[in-house]
Motif scaffolding. Structure first.
Motif, short mmCIF file in Angstrom:
data_model
loop_
_atom_site.label_atom_id
_atom_site.label_comp_id
_atom_site.label_asym_id
_atom_site.label_seq_id
_atom_site.Cartn_x
_atom_site.Cartn_y
_atom_site.Cartn_z
N TRP A 133 0.83 -1.20 0.00
CA TRP A 133 0.00 0.00 0.00
C TRP A 133 0.87 1.25 0.00
N TRP A 151 -3.45 3.97 -2.39
CA TRP A 151 -3.87 2.72 -3.01
C TRP A 151 -3.31 1.55 -2.21
N GLU A 152 -3.86 0.38 -2.40
CA GLU A 152 -3.35 -0.84 -1.78
C GLU A 152 -3.54 -1.99 -2.75
N LYS A 153 -2.74 -3.02 -2.58
CA LYS A 153 -2.79 -4.17 -3.48
C LYS A 153 -2.40 -5.40 -2.69
N GLY A 210 1.55 0.60 -8.46
CA GLY A 210 1.52 -0.73 -7.88
C GLY A 210 1.58 -1.86 -8.87
N ASN A 211 1.79 -1.57 -10.14
CA ASN A 211 1.89 -2.64 -11.13
C ASN A 211 3.30 -3.22 -11.13
#
Length: 658
Positions: free
Chosen positions: A514, A524-526, A563-564
């Motif tokens: 995140w 954002w978070e993933k 985050g990719n």
């Protein structure tokens, strides 16, 4: 005088026949015919031994200073008998004596016979004691003491006798003479002088012999002598001279053990320390260095020995390394008190000094301390200092500020238990002087990030009220005052954080990623796949990289700001481990630091992710991301914990190029 003779004649005709010899005696005294007077009195006493008047006459005859044969002892004896039989004086004798005293001294005319007897007693006694004093003869004094034990001058004469005897002993000036005096006259006033004289004789003998044994005997047998301390000094000096002449470790150890209060003890210790230092250098073993440090934990040679020991210990560690060992420029090993030590973080100053933050056990009590060691660009120790006021104090990470100060983070507590821990942060200058320390929110700090303006981010974990472990993030201002904190509902540890040019924070905890703005709000978070576990995010050559594992294999991968993930690089390893951090190097190379349960490995990758070189450190572990540093010249600095067979660790640090 004519009248006195007429009186004597009249008296002579009036007294009884047996007393007429006494009258003749007094007449002879008046004529100074003392021998005849004595003869007359003695004759009368043969007929009457209790005649006081005759005894008194003898006393006068023997005591007269005009009598060339005067005898004050006989005078005193005669008077004692006259005094004894005083009550037997007849009326006729009393009248005679009255007339005698009147004729001999007008002042005695109206005095009683008793008064005049007492007057003569005092006169004779004074003559006797004067005689004893002036003669200064031991036989005379001994006679007085033996015959007149009740005399008021008895103690005085005893003193005279003792004085004469002591002078005799002094003249002889031998142990035998003084010993005889002390035994015969134990109460004499001169006894202290006699004893001191014995001391002086004994000391002169010891000085003449001038040996350790002689002086030792003197101080043992005469502990109260005035010369006692001089004898001690002389003995100690001889012993020190002997140790100096031998100039061995054994001789000085013996001197120090035998004469711990000697004036030369500090010199002896300094010489011994130098001898042990030289021996340790000559032997060049850990055992020799440990022995020296145990005896001299500080002082003149401590840093030198510390450096020598670090050389030996470092070389011993390097013997187990595998791979590009030829790239090692120097390696040092640090051990404190032969106990369990553990490496933490590392920082390098612009002028090439290396500072290691580690942990050591306290030397004389339970617990641990944070241990900072500074070395120069050759690995030589400059200083080392311990920090921490709690029972257990543990440093995990260290970062250098733009001003050159050091920020160290970790945890403190009264016990090792994780629940009892509190996150800990402290600041020191490059000289090792502490600036401040604080306990802050959280149970332990696992990663640390510093903004250009000095704001600090601390990540790790904390326990909630139900004792569940939660990821935790804390932001502090440059003075370590809290700005904000975040505790997340997800269970786990926030192991890694990094900041971008916008001062936004990228966080990783297992497979959860995140990003927060500088106020701590989520951008954002993933959630990654279950097989992924990210240990730390790092910016490498301006590219955000993730370090961790996938399917238990070490990996690094690129990630963009949204985050990719792309360009995943798998790093084959045996045994398996994880990448805890990566650092950019010249020529777009990447340094990856891998750790597993029983090894640490440095991997150098090219821009395509292919391994160029590596160095394996068996039986080792690291504290985390802050264990390695690489400068713009590609020089690598690494600190690690080298494990020995007793499951204890020593701190290792090295500089290398790969």
């Amino acid at each position: 005088m004519k009248q006195f003779y007429i009186i004597l004649v009249a008296l002579y005709l009036s007294v009884s026949t047996y007393s007429q010899s006494s009258v003749k005696g007094y007449k002879y005294i008046e004529k100074s015919e003392f021998d005849k007077a004595i003869e007359a009195f003695t004759k009368n006493l043969k007929d009457d031994s209790t005649n006081s008047v005759s005894h008194f006459g003898l006393a006068l005859a023997f005591a007269s200073e005009d009598n060339s044969n005067h005898d004050y002892f006989k005078a005193w004896d005669s008077f004692q008998r006259a005094n004894k039989y005083f009550t037997k004086i007849t009326p006729e004798e009393a009248e005679f004596m009255k007339q005698f005293f009147t004729g001999s001294d007008a002042r005695k005319r109206n005095k009683t016979i008793r008064f005049n007897y007492d007057t003569e007693e005092k006169s004779i006694e004074e003559k006797l004691i004067k005689y004893v004093r002036e003669e200064n003869n031991v036989d005379i004094a001994e006679h007085f003491i033996a015959v007149y034990p009740n005399s008021k001058y008895y103690e005085n004469v005893v003193h005279i006798r003792n004085h004469i005897k002591f002078r005799t002993a002094e003249k002889a000036n031998t142990f035998e003479a003084y010993d005889d005096f002390i035994k015969k006259y134990p109460n004499a006033a001169q006894i202290p002088k006699a004893i001191n004289a014995c001391y002086a004789l004994a000391f002169e003998i010891a000085k003449k012999e001038n040996t350790i044994a002689a002086y030792s005997k003197f101080v043992r047998e005469y502990p109260k002598a005035d010369q006692y301390f001089e004898a001690l000094r002389n003995r100690d000096q001889l012993a020190f001279n002997d140790a100096t002449r031998k100039n061995t470790i054994e001789s000085f150890e013996s001197f120090i053990d035998t004469y711990p209060k000697a004036l030369q003890i500090m010199n002896a210790r300094n010489i011994l320390r130098k001898l042990l230092y030289d021996k340790a250098k000559e032997v060049n073993t850990l055992e020799a260095y440990n022995d020296f440090i145990a005896k001299y934990p500080d002082g003149e040679y401590f840093v030198d020995i510390f450096n020598l020991k670090s050389n030996v210990l470092g070389k011993k560690m390097a013997e187990r390394f595998e791979g590009a060992k030829d790239g090692i420029q120097w390696i040092k090993g640090f051990d404190f008190d032969d106990k369990d030590d553990e490496a933490g973080g590392i920082a390098v100053t612009p002028d090439g000094k290396t500072i290691i933050a580690g942990n050591r056990h306290k030397s004389d009590q339970e617990g641990t301390q944070s241990w900072l060691i500074s070395v120069d660009n050759t690995g030589k120790v400059l200083w080392n200092k311990a920090f921490g006021t709690k029972t257990f104090n543990h440093a995990n990470l260290m970062t250098m500020t733009s001003q050159g100060d050091l920020i160290v983070t970790g945890w403190t507590g009264a016990a090792k238990d994780t629940i009892a821990r509190r996150s800990w942060i402290f600041k020191v200058g490059q000289n090792g002087n502490g600036l401040w320390e604080k306990n802050v929110e959280g149970n332990e700090t696992k990663d640390f990030a510093l903004t250009p303006d000095g704001e600090m981010y601390l990540s790790g974990y904390m326990f909630d009220d139900s004792l569940r472990i939660k990821t935790f993030l804390l932001k502090l201002n440059p003075d370590a005052r809290k700005l904000w904190s975040r505790q997340y509902v997800k269970k786990g540890i926030l192991n890694g954080i990094t900041i971008n040019t916008k001062n936004e924070i990228i966080c990783t905890a297992g497979r959860w990623l995140w990003r927060l703005d500088r106020q701590g709000y989520l951008l954002w978070e993933k959630m990654l796949t279950p097989t992924d576990s990210i240990y730390a995010p790092r910016y490498v050559n301006n590219q955000l990289m993730l370090c961790g594992t996938r399917n238990t294999l070490p990996l690094i991968s690129k990630m963009n700001e949204t985050g990719n993930i792309s360009n995943v690089f798998y790093l084959p390893t045996a045994p398996s481990g994880q990448i805890v951090t990566c650092i950019g190097m010249p020529n777009k190379r990447v340094l990856c630091l891998e750790t597993a349960q029983n090894h640490v490995k440095i991997r150098i990758l090219d821009e395509k992710g292919l391994e160029q070189k590596s160095l394996l450190i068996p039986d080792a572990k690291i504290a985390g991301q802050a264990s390695v540093y690489c400068n713009t010249a590609g020089e690598i600095y690494l600190t690690f914990t080298s494990l020995n067979g007793q499951n204890q660790g020593d701190i290792g640090v090295m500089k290398l190029t790969l």
